[in-house]
Design a protein around this motif. Structure first.
Motif, PDB file in Angstrom:
ATOM      1  N   ILE A   1      36.726 -97.085   6.728  1.00 22.54           N
ATOM      2  CA  ILE A   1      36.882 -95.695   7.174  1.00 22.54           C
ATOM      3  C   ILE A   1      36.642 -95.613   8.688  1.00 22.54           C
ATOM      4  CG2 ILE A   1      35.626 -93.490   7.150  1.00 22.54           C
ATOM      5  CD1 ILE A   1      35.577 -93.804   4.072  1.00 22.54           C
ATOM      6  N   ASP A   2      35.747 -96.454   9.180  1.00 24.19           N
ATOM      7  CA  ASP A   2      35.385 -96.393  10.600  1.00 24.19           C
ATOM      8  C   ASP A   2      36.496 -96.879  11.521  1.00 24.19           C
ATOM      9  OD1 ASP A   2      32.905 -95.415  10.036  1.00 24.19           O
ATOM     10  OD2 ASP A   2      31.888 -97.348  10.148  1.00 24.19           O
TER      11      ASP A   2
ATOM     12  N   MET B   1      31.248 -89.187   8.915  1.00 24.89           N
ATOM     13  CA  MET B   1      30.992 -90.627   8.939  1.00 24.89           C
ATOM     14  C   MET B   1      31.195 -91.210  10.338  1.00 24.89           C
ATOM     15  SD  MET B   1      32.230 -92.187   5.381  1.00 24.89           S
ATOM     16  CE  MET B   1      31.344 -91.725   3.876  1.00 24.89           C
ATOM     17  N   GLY B   2      30.491 -92.300  10.569  1.00 22.44           N
ATOM     18  CA  GLY B   2      30.603 -92.999  11.844  1.00 22.44           C
ATOM     19  C   GLY B   2      29.224 -93.278  12.404  1.00 22.44           C
ATOM     20  N   ASN B   3      28.715 -94.448  12.039  1.00 21.70           N
ATOM     21  CA  ASN B   3      27.391 -94.812  12.499  1.00 21.70           C
ATOM     22  C   ASN B   3      27.441 -95.253  13.957  1.00 21.70           C
ATOM     23  OD1 ASN B   3      24.723 -95.155  12.258  1.00 21.70           O
ATOM     24  ND2 ASN B   3      24.812 -96.789  10.747  1.00 21.70           N
ATOM     25  N   ARG B   4      28.434 -96.102  14.253  1.00 22.50           N
ATOM     26  CA  ARG B   4      28.598 -96.535  15.648  1.00 22.50           C
ATOM     27  C   ARG B   4      29.991 -96.203  16.168  1.00 22.50           C
ATOM     28  NH1 ARG B   4      26.191-102.511  15.777  1.00 22.50           N
ATOM     29  NH2 ARG B   4      27.031-102.574  13.673  1.00 22.50           N
ATOM     30  N   SER B   5      30.976 -96.169  15.262  1.00 16.40           N
ATOM     31  CA  SER B   5      32.335 -95.869  15.696  1.00 16.40           C
ATOM     32  C   SER B   5      32.578 -94.363  15.610  1.00 16.40           C
ATOM     33  CB  SER B   5      33.326 -96.588  14.786  1.00 16.40           C
ATOM     34  OG  SER B   5      34.605 -96.025  14.943  1.00 16.40           O
TER      35      SER B   5
ATOM     36  N   VAL C   1      31.584 -80.838  15.074  1.00 17.74           N
ATOM     37  CA  VAL C   1      31.568 -82.083  14.299  1.00 17.74           C
ATOM     38  C   VAL C   1      30.640 -83.053  15.000  1.00 17.74           C
ATOM     39  CG1 VAL C   1      32.974 -84.129  13.791  1.00 17.74           C
ATOM     40  CG2 VAL C   1      33.849 -81.848  13.224  1.00 17.74           C
ATOM     41  N   VAL C   2      29.705 -83.628  14.244  1.00 20.40           N
ATOM     42  CA  VAL C   2      28.776 -84.596  14.848  1.00 20.40           C
ATOM     43  C   VAL C   2      28.790 -85.886  14.026  1.00 20.40           C
ATOM     44  CG1 VAL C   2      26.864 -83.312  13.757  1.00 20.40           C
ATOM     45  CG2 VAL C   2      26.342 -85.060  15.432  1.00 20.40           C
ATOM     46  N   ALA C   3      28.980 -87.005  14.712  1.00 21.12           N
ATOM     47  CA  ALA C   3      29.058 -88.292  14.005  1.00 21.12           C
ATOM     48  C   ALA C   3      27.666 -88.711  13.530  1.00 21.12           C
ATOM     49  CB  ALA C   3      29.659 -89.360  14.905  1.00 21.12           C
ATOM     50  N   GLU C   4      27.667 -89.302  12.382  1.00 19.76           N
ATOM     51  CA  GLU C   4      26.451 -89.725  11.683  1.00 19.76           C
ATOM     52  C   GLU C   4      25.466 -90.525  12.551  1.00 19.76           C
ATOM     53  OE1 GLU C   4      28.102 -92.622   9.175  1.00 19.76           O
ATOM     54  OE2 GLU C   4      26.216 -93.398   8.434  1.00 19.76           O
ATOM     55  N   GLY C   5      25.981 -91.308  13.493  1.00 19.07           N
ATOM     56  CA  GLY C   5      25.089 -92.187  14.266  1.00 19.07           C
ATOM     57  C   GLY C   5      24.495 -91.538  15.502  1.00 19.07           C
ATOM     58  N   TYR C   6      24.765 -90.239  15.700  1.00 16.31           N
ATOM     59  CA  TYR C   6      24.304 -89.567  16.917  1.00 16.31           C
ATOM     60  C   TYR C   6      22.779 -89.680  17.068  1.00 16.31           C
ATOM     61  CZ  TYR C   6      23.040 -85.672  19.960  1.00 16.31           C
ATOM     62  OH  TYR C   6      22.478 -84.902  20.946  1.00 16.31           O
TER      63      TYR C   6
ATOM     64  N   PHE D   1      24.938 -85.455   6.198  1.00 13.75           N
ATOM     65  CA  PHE D   1      25.929 -86.512   5.960  1.00 13.75           C
ATOM     66  C   PHE D   1      26.423 -86.463   4.513  1.00 13.75           C
ATOM     67  CE2 PHE D   1      26.682 -91.063   4.762  1.00 13.75           C
ATOM     68  CZ  PHE D   1      27.803 -91.245   5.560  1.00 13.75           C
ATOM     69  N   SER D   2      27.730 -86.488   4.353  1.00 12.48           N
ATOM     70  CA  SER D   2      28.263 -86.460   2.986  1.00 12.48           C
ATOM     71  C   SER D   2      29.209 -87.618   2.748  1.00 12.48           C
ATOM     72  CB  SER D   2      28.988 -85.148   2.736  1.00 12.48           C
ATOM     73  OG  SER D   2      30.344 -85.297   3.055  1.00 12.48           O
ATOM     74  N   ARG D   3      29.306 -88.015   1.486  1.00 16.43           N
ATOM     75  CA  ARG D   3      30.192 -89.109   1.111  1.00 16.43           C
ATOM     76  C   ARG D   3      31.366 -88.606   0.289  1.00 16.43           C
ATOM     77  NH1 ARG D   3      25.045 -90.942   1.088  1.00 16.43           N
ATOM     78  NH2 ARG D   3      24.646 -92.846   2.261  1.00 16.43           N
ATOM     79  N   TYR D   4      31.655 -87.310   0.387  1.00 10.71           N
ATOM     80  CA  TYR D   4      32.689 -86.745  -0.495  1.00 10.71           C
ATOM     81  C   TYR D   4      34.051 -87.387  -0.308  1.00 10.71           C
ATOM     82  CZ  TYR D   4      29.232 -83.090  -1.120  1.00 10.71           C
ATOM     83  OH  TYR D   4      28.083 -82.425  -1.382  1.00 10.71           O
ATOM     84  N   LEU D   5      34.301 -87.912   0.885  1.00 12.78           N
ATOM     85  CA  LEU D   5      35.642 -88.449   1.092  1.00 12.78           C
ATOM     86  C   LEU D   5      35.794 -89.852   0.533  1.00 12.78           C
ATOM     87  CD1 LEU D   5      35.427 -90.504   3.761  1.00 12.78           C
ATOM     88  CD2 LEU D   5      35.193 -88.323   4.876  1.00 12.78           C
TER      89      LEU D   5
END
Ligand SMILES: Nc1ncnc2c1ncn2[C@@H]1O[C@H](COP(=O)(O)OP(=O)(O)O)[C@@H](O)[C@H]1O
Ligand SMILES: O=P(O)(O)OC[C@H]1O[C@](O)(COP(=O)(O)O)[C@@H](O)[C@@H]1O
Length: 390
Positions: free
Chosen positions: A165-166, A207-211, A255-260, A300-304
């Protein structure tokens, strides 16, 4: 219940010079199953005996928890019956091409960072008679595969298919990225409509911890008012200006990425999600949550994750499989097939593949739709160089 069947292992089969092992690992992404089907079909056509590890890298080590550890993948049902009659665990793959999720995974296996386990995995490859190896997953799986190669002697022809996904490997479009954006942007756009309806401010973590690519494309497509990438660290002045602009807005989707601010959060606010951390930062900078104007952080959600892949991902899966096995036929090894557009395809050697967390420069002016001049200047001054964008 009695154990009726003692399953046969690859080693129990007559030796083969075309015994291929598929190892799926890493974060779940739409298209895992499509890649399994495409690899099975394209390899079978070329005379390979195809196997899959049933729980990723773990199946190759003494930490395996699932039996059987390897399953034979075939396309036709008749072949399946014939193999089952001989006690060989087999799955027919043809009809799984649209499935969400993967049949060949479990929780991530951190034990693979330990060289001893990778040595055991190399030994398993040898004793089970695998002549070819293909890893399937994202950047982490690629690293795991490379680390495993370091323990294999002599090495066997090896490939990697990028599913993520990333979308964080340079020079390819990962299978799963398009479908992930489609599902993610649908969720983001839904919250946008809700923000508009109730005149709220939503801070949606994606989603997106680093990407930052998933969050970026979802945010732009959903017409988010602001997009916060994982590698951002806002100066106070930018936070204050952003808080003021959001306070004046009728409604907004951020929208804020998970890794912020991952490290800072762990230090200062353990357990807080990226969106909650940003909410508190903006609150401290003047953005007030009130009964009239709600400011809501969506965690953070994993719905997708459960969505089926887009058909374009499936055609890319087939092209990647075809390119990979053609390259094996040409004697090439340690390669990743890539698909950027219909005619921009090929294979890249492992040593040229790099992790890519930067985002495309052309998208940077689209991060803010509110008038926040300080934010735009900060982006221009800090993120448009070669080092931080491409
Ligand atoms: N540097 C590494 N050395 C050995 N194994 C690794 C390494 N990085 C990742 N792995 C293995 O690959 C698996 C998948 O990595 P992860 O980062 O979760 O996924 P993704 O492939 O989605 O980026 C991990 O569970 C681990 O078993
Ligand atoms: O839901 P999990 O298993 O905790 O994984 C979360 C990770 O998976 C992802 O959503 C997708 O990762 P990949 O694209 O590398 O598979 C990352 O953005 C996130 O850091």
């Amino acid at each position: 219940m009695t154990n009726l069947v003692e399953f046969g292992t690859p080693a129990a089969m007559p030796p083969s010079e075309r015994r291929l092992l598929l190892v799926f690992d890493g974060g779940n992404a739409p298209g895992y199953a499509s890649v399994a089907v495409a690899l099975t079909e394209e390899a079978s056509r070329r005379g390979y005996e195809v196997w899959a590890a049933t729980e990723g890298f773990r199946s190759l080590t003494p930490d395996a928890t699932n039996e059987p550890r390897f399953e034979r993948l075939i396309v036709s049902r008749r072949e399946r019956y014939a193999l089952l009659a001989k006690g060989i665990p087999a799955r027919s793959m043809g009809r799984r091409v649209l499935d969400a999720g993967s049949d060949f995974r479990s929780e991530r296996y951190l034990g693979f960072h330990d060289a001893q386990n990778r040595r055991a995995a190399a030994e398993t490859l040898r004793t089970q008679g695998f002549s070819h190896l293909v890893g399937v997953g994202g950047n982490g799986t690629f690293e795991g595969l490379r680390a495993l190669l370091g323990e294999i002697s002599p090495r066997v022809p090896t490939g990697f298919v990028n599913v993520s996904i990333d979308n964080d490997l340079a020079g390819d479009r990962a299978i799963g990225f398009l479908s992930g954006v489609e599902a993610g942007a649908t969720i983001a756009r839904g919250l946008y409509e809700d923000a508009y309806t109730h005149k709220r401010i939503y801070l949606l973590e994606m989603m997106g911890n680093r990407s930052g690519r998933h969050a970026l494309h979802c945010g732009v497509a959903a017409r988010a008012h602001l997009i916060v990438l994982p590698f951002f660290q806002f100066p106070e002045a930018v936070l204050r200006e952003t808080a003021a602009a959001l306070s004046q807005a009728d409604y907004a989707l951020v929208v804020v990425a998970e890794g912020y601010e991952r490290e800072r959060r762990a230090r200062e606010m353990p357990g807080a999600s990226a969106s909650e951390f940003l909410r508190r930062q903006l609150e401290a900078a003047g953005l007030v949550d009130s009964a009239q104007k709600r400011v809501i952080a969506e965690p953070f959600s994993r719905y997708l994750r459960g969505v089926r892949p887009a058909f374009l991902e499936i055609s890319a899966a087939y092209v990647k499989a075809s390119l990979l096995f053609d390259a094996f036929e040409e004697g090439r090894t340690e390669i990743m097939p890539f698909v950027l557009a219909s005619n921009d395809v090929g294979v890249r050697p492992f040593h040229l593949i790099a992790r890519e967390d930067r985002v495309e420069r052309a998208f940077l002016p689209l991060l803010a739709r509110l008038q926040i001049p300080g934010f735009s200047t900060w982006i221009r001054d800090n993120f448009t160089s070669e080092k931080t964008s491409l």
